[in-house]
Design a protein around this motif. Structure first.
Motif, PDB file in Angstrom:
ATOM      1  N   ILE A  28     -18.294  -6.532   5.572  1.00 45.02           N
ATOM      2  CA  ILE A  28     -16.958  -6.160   5.071  1.00 45.02           C
ATOM      3  C   ILE A  28     -16.954  -4.674   4.734  1.00 45.02           C
ATOM      4  N   PHE A  29     -15.998  -3.948   5.296  1.00 43.31           N
ATOM      5  CA  PHE A  29     -15.798  -2.556   4.890  1.00 43.31           C
ATOM      6  C   PHE A  29     -14.693  -2.519   3.852  1.00 43.31           C
ATOM      7  N   ASP A  30     -14.948  -1.876   2.747  1.00 40.35           N
ATOM      8  CA  ASP A  30     -13.875  -1.704   1.767  1.00 40.35           C
ATOM      9  C   ASP A  30     -14.007  -0.322   1.132  1.00 40.35           C
ATOM     10  N   GLU A  31     -12.861   0.294   0.908  1.00 32.83           N
ATOM     11  CA  GLU A  31     -12.897   1.654   0.353  1.00 32.83           C
ATOM     12  C   GLU A  31     -13.206   1.667  -1.140  1.00 32.83           C
ATOM     13  N   ASP A  32     -13.009   0.526  -1.807  1.00 28.20           N
ATOM     14  CA  ASP A  32     -13.303   0.428  -3.244  1.00 28.20           C
ATOM     15  C   ASP A  32     -12.559   1.472  -4.063  1.00 28.20           C
ATOM     16  N   ASN A  33     -11.314   1.711  -3.758  1.00 29.72           N
ATOM     17  CA  ASN A  33     -10.583   2.717  -4.548  1.00 29.72           C
ATOM     18  C   ASN A  33      -9.253   2.157  -5.055  1.00 29.72           C
ATOM     19  N   ARG A  34      -9.328   0.927  -5.617  1.00 30.70           N
ATOM     20  CA  ARG A  34      -8.095   0.308  -6.118  1.00 30.70           C
ATOM     21  C   ARG A  34      -7.574   0.992  -7.377  1.00 30.70           C
ATOM     22  N   PRO A  35      -6.264   1.221  -7.431  1.00 33.37           N
ATOM     23  CA  PRO A  35      -5.706   1.684  -8.705  1.00 33.37           C
ATOM     24  C   PRO A  35      -5.637   0.507  -9.680  1.00 33.37           C
ATOM     25  N   VAL A 120     -19.259   0.201   1.380  1.00 30.76           N
ATOM     26  CA  VAL A 120     -18.171   0.930   0.721  1.00 30.76           C
ATOM     27  C   VAL A 120     -17.845   2.167   1.563  1.00 30.76           C
ATOM     28  N   ALA A 121     -16.838   2.035   2.371  1.00 23.87           N
ATOM     29  CA  ALA A 121     -16.412   3.141   3.244  1.00 23.87           C
ATOM     30  C   ALA A 121     -15.102   2.775   3.903  1.00 23.87           C
ATOM     31  N   LYS A 122     -14.411   3.769   4.377  1.00 24.23           N
ATOM     32  CA  LYS A 122     -13.200   3.516   5.159  1.00 24.23           C
ATOM     33  C   LYS A 122     -13.634   3.281   6.604  1.00 24.23           C
ATOM     34  N   ARG A 159      -1.222  -3.733   3.746  1.00 24.97           N
ATOM     35  CA  ARG A 159       0.018  -3.111   4.211  1.00 24.97           C
ATOM     36  C   ARG A 159      -0.243  -1.927   5.141  1.00 24.97           C
ATOM     37  N   ARG A 160      -1.496  -1.518   5.253  1.00 22.37           N
ATOM     38  CA  ARG A 160      -1.814  -0.435   6.194  1.00 22.37           C
ATOM     39  C   ARG A 160      -1.685  -0.932   7.638  1.00 22.37           C
ATOM     40  N   ARG A 161      -1.866  -2.217   7.861  1.00 21.87           N
ATOM     41  CA  ARG A 161      -1.624  -2.885   9.158  1.00 21.87           C
ATOM     42  C   ARG A 161      -2.268  -2.110  10.313  1.00 21.87           C
ATOM     43  N   ILE A 220      10.549  -3.922 -11.381  1.00 18.34           N
ATOM     44  CA  ILE A 220      11.944  -4.061 -10.932  1.00 18.34           C
ATOM     45  C   ILE A 220      12.001  -3.899  -9.417  1.00 18.34           C
ATOM     46  N   ILE A 221      12.936  -4.637  -8.822  1.00 20.12           N
ATOM     47  CA  ILE A 221      13.088  -4.616  -7.370  1.00 20.12           C
ATOM     48  C   ILE A 221      14.564  -4.402  -7.057  1.00 20.12           C
ATOM     49  N   MET A 222      14.854  -3.369  -6.304  1.00 20.96           N
ATOM     50  CA  MET A 222      16.255  -3.058  -5.969  1.00 20.96           C
ATOM     51  C   MET A 222      16.306  -2.369  -4.627  1.00 20.96           C
ATOM     52  N   ASN A 266       9.644  -1.085   1.579  1.00 23.21           N
ATOM     53  CA  ASN A 266       9.640  -1.612   2.961  1.00 23.21           C
ATOM     54  C   ASN A 266       8.510  -2.595   3.221  1.00 23.21           C
ATOM     55  N   TYR A 267       8.468  -3.649   2.457  1.00 20.39           N
ATOM     56  CA  TYR A 267       7.318  -4.549   2.596  1.00 20.39           C
ATOM     57  C   TYR A 267       7.627  -5.839   3.343  1.00 20.39           C
ATOM     58  N   GLN A 268       8.911  -6.097   3.613  1.00 18.00           N
ATOM     59  CA  GLN A 268       9.242  -7.372   4.278  1.00 18.00           C
ATOM     60  C   GLN A 268       9.030  -7.263   5.779  1.00 18.00           C
ATOM     61  N   SER A 294       6.200 -15.054  -5.557  1.00 18.10           N
ATOM     62  CA  SER A 294       4.775 -14.676  -5.556  1.00 18.10           C
ATOM     63  C   SER A 294       3.912 -15.397  -4.518  1.00 18.10           C
ATOM     64  N   PRO A 295       4.292 -15.366  -3.259  1.00 21.11           N
ATOM     65  CA  PRO A 295       3.456 -16.099  -2.309  1.00 21.11           C
ATOM     66  C   PRO A 295       2.339 -15.266  -1.667  1.00 21.11           C
ATOM     67  N   GLY A 296       2.367 -13.906  -1.875  1.00 15.53           N
ATOM     68  CA  GLY A 296       1.511 -13.023  -1.075  1.00 15.53           C
ATOM     69  C   GLY A 296       0.026 -13.337  -1.153  1.00 15.53           C
ATOM     70  N   MET A 297      -0.496 -13.486  -2.368  1.00 16.01           N
ATOM     71  CA  MET A 297      -1.940 -13.695  -2.520  1.00 16.01           C
ATOM     72  C   MET A 297      -2.348 -15.033  -1.922  1.00 16.01           C
TER      73      MET A 297
HETATM   74  C1  LIG Z   1       6.338  -5.451  -5.063  1.00 19.07           C
HETATM   75  C2  LIG Z   1       5.311  -6.498  -4.745  1.00 19.07           C
HETATM   76  C3  LIG Z   1       4.959  -7.449  -5.701  1.00 19.07           C
HETATM   77  C4  LIG Z   1       4.038  -8.451  -5.394  1.00 19.07           C
HETATM   78  N1  LIG Z   1       3.719  -9.387  -6.334  1.00 19.07           N
HETATM   79  C5  LIG Z   1       2.924 -10.418  -5.999  1.00 19.07           C
HETATM   80  C6  LIG Z   1       2.625 -11.451  -6.930  1.00 19.07           C
HETATM   81  O1  LIG Z   1       3.055 -11.426  -8.079  1.00 19.07           O
HETATM   82  N2  LIG Z   1       1.843 -12.486  -6.510  1.00 19.07           N
HETATM   83  C7  LIG Z   1       1.331 -12.545  -5.236  1.00 19.07           C
HETATM   84  O2  LIG Z   1       0.675 -13.520  -4.897  1.00 19.07           O
HETATM   85  N3  LIG Z   1       1.544 -11.548  -4.367  1.00 19.07           N
HETATM   86  C8  LIG Z   1       2.313 -10.488  -4.702  1.00 19.07           C
HETATM   87  N4  LIG Z   1       2.505  -9.473  -3.817  1.00 19.07           N
HETATM   88  C9  LIG Z   1       1.804  -9.506  -2.526  1.00 19.07           C
HETATM   89  C10 LIG Z   1       0.308  -9.142  -2.624  1.00 19.07           C
HETATM   90  O3  LIG Z   1       0.182  -7.886  -3.258  1.00 19.07           O
HETATM   91  C11 LIG Z   1      -0.297  -9.073  -1.218  1.00 19.07           C
HETATM   92  O4  LIG Z   1       0.209 -10.126  -0.444  1.00 19.07           O
HETATM   93  C12 LIG Z   1      -1.830  -9.150  -1.246  1.00 19.07           C
HETATM   94  O5  LIG Z   1      -2.362  -8.030  -1.893  1.00 19.07           O
HETATM   95  C13 LIG Z   1      -2.366  -9.198   0.187  1.00 19.07           C
HETATM   96  O6  LIG Z   1      -3.773  -9.177   0.192  1.00 19.07           O
HETATM   97  P1  LIG Z   1      -4.557  -8.557   1.435  1.00 19.07           P
HETATM   98  O7  LIG Z   1      -5.987  -8.858   1.244  1.00 19.07           O
HETATM   99  O8  LIG Z   1      -3.932  -8.986   2.706  1.00 19.07           O
HETATM  100  O9  LIG Z   1      -4.288  -6.973   1.348  1.00 19.07           O
HETATM  101  P2  LIG Z   1      -4.642  -5.923   0.194  1.00 19.07           P
HETATM  102  O10 LIG Z   1      -4.635  -6.554  -1.125  1.00 19.07           O
HETATM  103  O11 LIG Z   1      -3.712  -4.788   0.412  1.00 19.07           O
HETATM  104  O12 LIG Z   1      -6.114  -5.460   0.512  1.00 19.07           O
HETATM  105  C14 LIG Z   1      -6.423  -4.642   1.598  1.00 19.07           C
HETATM  106  C15 LIG Z   1      -7.642  -3.813   1.234  1.00 19.07           C
HETATM  107  O13 LIG Z   1      -8.156  -3.187   2.432  1.00 19.07           O
HETATM  108  C16 LIG Z   1      -8.590  -1.879   2.114  1.00 19.07           C
HETATM  109  N5  LIG Z   1      -8.552  -1.101   3.368  1.00 19.07           N
HETATM  110  C17 LIG Z   1      -7.455  -0.802   4.096  1.00 19.07           C
HETATM  111  N6  LIG Z   1      -7.815  -0.133   5.191  1.00 19.07           N
HETATM  112  C18 LIG Z   1      -9.170  -0.005   5.157  1.00 19.07           C
HETATM  113  C19 LIG Z   1     -10.140   0.589   6.019  1.00 19.07           C
HETATM  114  N7  LIG Z   1      -9.786   1.210   7.135  1.00 19.07           N
HETATM  115  N8  LIG Z   1     -11.432   0.505   5.654  1.00 19.07           N
HETATM  116  C20 LIG Z   1     -11.814  -0.108   4.520  1.00 19.07           C
HETATM  117  N9  LIG Z   1     -10.949  -0.695   3.662  1.00 19.07           N
HETATM  118  C21 LIG Z   1      -9.643  -0.635   3.989  1.00 19.07           C
HETATM  119  C22 LIG Z   1      -7.575  -1.395   1.069  1.00 19.07           C
HETATM  120  O14 LIG Z   1      -8.119  -0.360   0.305  1.00 19.07           O
HETATM  121  C23 LIG Z   1      -7.326  -2.686   0.261  1.00 19.07           C
HETATM  122  O15 LIG Z   1      -8.185  -2.775  -0.833  1.00 19.07           O
HETATM  123  C24 LIG Z   1       3.431  -8.466  -4.099  1.00 19.07           C
HETATM  124  C25 LIG Z   1       3.765  -7.497  -3.151  1.00 19.07           C
HETATM  125  C26 LIG Z   1       4.690  -6.528  -3.455  1.00 19.07           C
HETATM  126  C27 LIG Z   1       5.046  -5.509  -2.396  1.00 19.07           C
END
Ligand SMILES: Cc1cc2nc3c(=O)[nH]c(=O)nc-3n(C[C@H](O)[C@H](O)[C@H](O)COP(=O)(O)OP(=O)(O)OC[C@H]3O[C@@H](n4cnc5c(N)ncnc54)[C@H](O)[C@@H]3O)c2cc1C
Length: 414
Positions: A28-35, A120-122, A159-161, A220-222, A266-268, A294-297
């Motif tokens: 697994i590659f991860d940048e490990d730079n979460r805010p 830990v790297a991009k 979201r970097r897709r 807030i979402i608008m 622009n997340y949809q 809250s379905p994302g996670m």
């Molecule tokens: C406004 C908003 C509110 C939300 N609230 C909720 C909520 O309350 N509950 C819920 O379930 N979901 C919520 N979500 C959705 C949730 O945040 C995402 O669905 C979830 O984070 C997706 O997980 P993921 O692993 O796909 O991506 P991510 O969590 O984005 O993880 C991707 C990781 O990949 C790393 N990465 C990217 N590119 C590279 C690379 N080239 N090399 C190494 N590492 C890389 C990034 O640094 C990141 O840490 C919300 C979304 C939005 C937009």
């Protein structure tokens, strides 16, 4: 199989843990730079079986708080307290609210404990036809592979897709062009019942309150225009939204912001293709529907689990195809369910027991109401969201009880 996972968020870590448990050679590659402020703090009960399968529910419970349900407050007058206890069967009847960085760490550690290696790297990748290849510098970091490319690349870049952008894959975009700002605050009134998430309808959007340990996540979402009218910078907009809403301002007199403000826009969007010759996308890298409910996670973690299931039982190409179909189906089902909340029909359906009784007087009212609320709980928890039966019940209720059918708002392809 040599598998590389780009990104160690929830989707990447769960995929890493499950595939490594089956003996695959996973990096697994991860940048490990979460805010500190990352969206995804409110979970649904559908994640609990995955946490249990990974043996980490206790760890999550230690950093999070118990979430019994969600209260929807529409226009300050109409409250709809939704409890997961109305779930039927053996499903867990609760979820958790979690601080994301700590939650992500637990998942990553579970992946490592299962045998995945983390770098830990991009990660940098290149497209070669429909193949996704690691660039030489990134490949070199996995010394044990001696310059050999992985058999499978899992795009979990969120979201970097990365794969969608690299291959120019188009996306289906939802009808809303919303912006979200959120931060952590102290001083909000305690949630009732404890841990309950609260969704408030605002004049031009909605607000969330997610209780965390010792603080509240408030967002807030608008749409863009309404948001920009609230002020120049995100912190100003959050405060203006609270001041401008009668109910919110009543409940938040002593608040203090204790984190940076996070912003999302622009997340949809959902990729029209989520796999290729040697790659596949999981989690947000495949698609994200909307934060309402809250379905994302759950979708992110479930997508990893679906991928593992398919890879375990058939040849890779067929597995990727089947996984991709299942993931599109789930995303579409959530899209449909969420639409019921945005167009307000779910609140009309809440009262459908009474309407049903007029049309079908032979049915006991309690039975109908109980059935509808169990169906809704199963769908909003993530257990039966994609089930044809549950979706059919909702659509039939919409058509026959409310006497109309709104359907899904049109989505554009970009
Ligand atoms: C406004 C908003 C509110 C939300 N609230 C909720 C909520 O309350 N509950 C819920 O379930 N979901 C919520 N979500 C959705 C949730 O945040 C995402 O669905 C979830 O984070 C997706 O997980 P993921 O692993 O796909 O991506 P991510 O969590 O984005 O993880 C991707 C990781 O990949 C790393 N990465 C990217 N590119 C590279 C690379 N080239 N090399 C190494 N590492 C890389 C990034 O640094 C990141 O840490 C919300 C979304 C939005 C937009």
């Amino acid at each position: 199989m040599k598998i590389v996972i780009l990104g160690g968020g929830p989707s990447g870590s769960v995929a890493g843990a499950l595939l490594a448990q089956r003996g695959e050679d996973v990096v697994i590659f991860d940048e490990d730079n979460r805010p500190d402020t990352i969206a995804g703090e409110s979970l649904v009960p559908g994640v609990i079986p995955i946490l249990r399968r990974l043996g980490i529910e206790d760890l999550v419970s230690n950093i999070g708080i118990h979430k019994p349900g969600v209260t929807f407050c529409t226009r300050g007058i109409n409250e709809f307290a939704f409890s997961f206890t109305s779930l039927s069967g053996n499903y867990p009847r609760y979820a958790y609210n979690v601080p994301r960085p700590a939650f992500d760490r637990i998942l990553q550690e579970a992946a490592i404990a299962s045998g995945a290696r983390k770098i830990v790297a991009k990660a940098e990748v290149i497209a070669d036809g429909d193949l996704l290849q690691l660039n030489p510098a990134t490949l070199e970091m996995i010394s044990s592979w001696k310059g050999k490319q992985p058999d499978l690349v899992i795009d979990a870049t969120g979201r970097r897709r990365l794969s969608a952008k690299l291959f120019g894959i188009r996306a289906e975009v939802g009808p809303r062009r919303d912006v979200a700002h959120f931060a952590h605050f102290e001083g909000f009134d305690d949630a009732v019942p404890s841990g309950q998430v609260r969704i408030n309808h605002l004049a031009h959007g909605w607000a969330w309150r997610i209780p965390l340990r010792g603080k509240m996540s408030f967002g807030i979402i608008m749409d863009h225009e309404a948001m920009s009218r609230l002020g120049e910078d995100p912190a100003e907009r959050l405060e203006a939204a609270i001041r401008g809403d009668l109910q919110l301002s009543r409940e938040t007199s002593q608040i203090r912001r204790v984190s940076e403000v996070g912003t999302y826009g622009n997340y949809q969007l959902i990729s029209t293709r989520g796999y290729g010759a040697n790659w596949v996308a999981v989690g947000d890298a495949f698609g994200f529907v909307d934060p309402m409910l809250s379905p994302g996670m759950m979708i992110a973690m479930q997508s990893a689990s679906m991928l593992d299931e398919e890879l375990a039982s058939r040849k890779p190409r067929e597995a990727l195809q089947r996984y991709s179909r299942r993931m599109s189906h789930e995303l579409r089902a959530w899209m449909e369910l969420i639409e019921f909340f945005y167009n307000g029909r779910i609140f009309e359906l809440r009262d459908c027991g009474r309407e049903c009784l007029k049309r079908f007087p032979f049915l006991p009212l309690e039975f109908v109401e109980g059935f509808m609320s169990r169906n809704m709980a199963g769908m909003a928890s993530g257990f039966t969201t994609g089930s044809p039966f549950s979706r059919g019940v909702l659509r039939h209720a919409d058509r026959f009880v409310l006497g109309k059918s709104a359907g899904i708002s049109p989505h554009a392809i970009i």
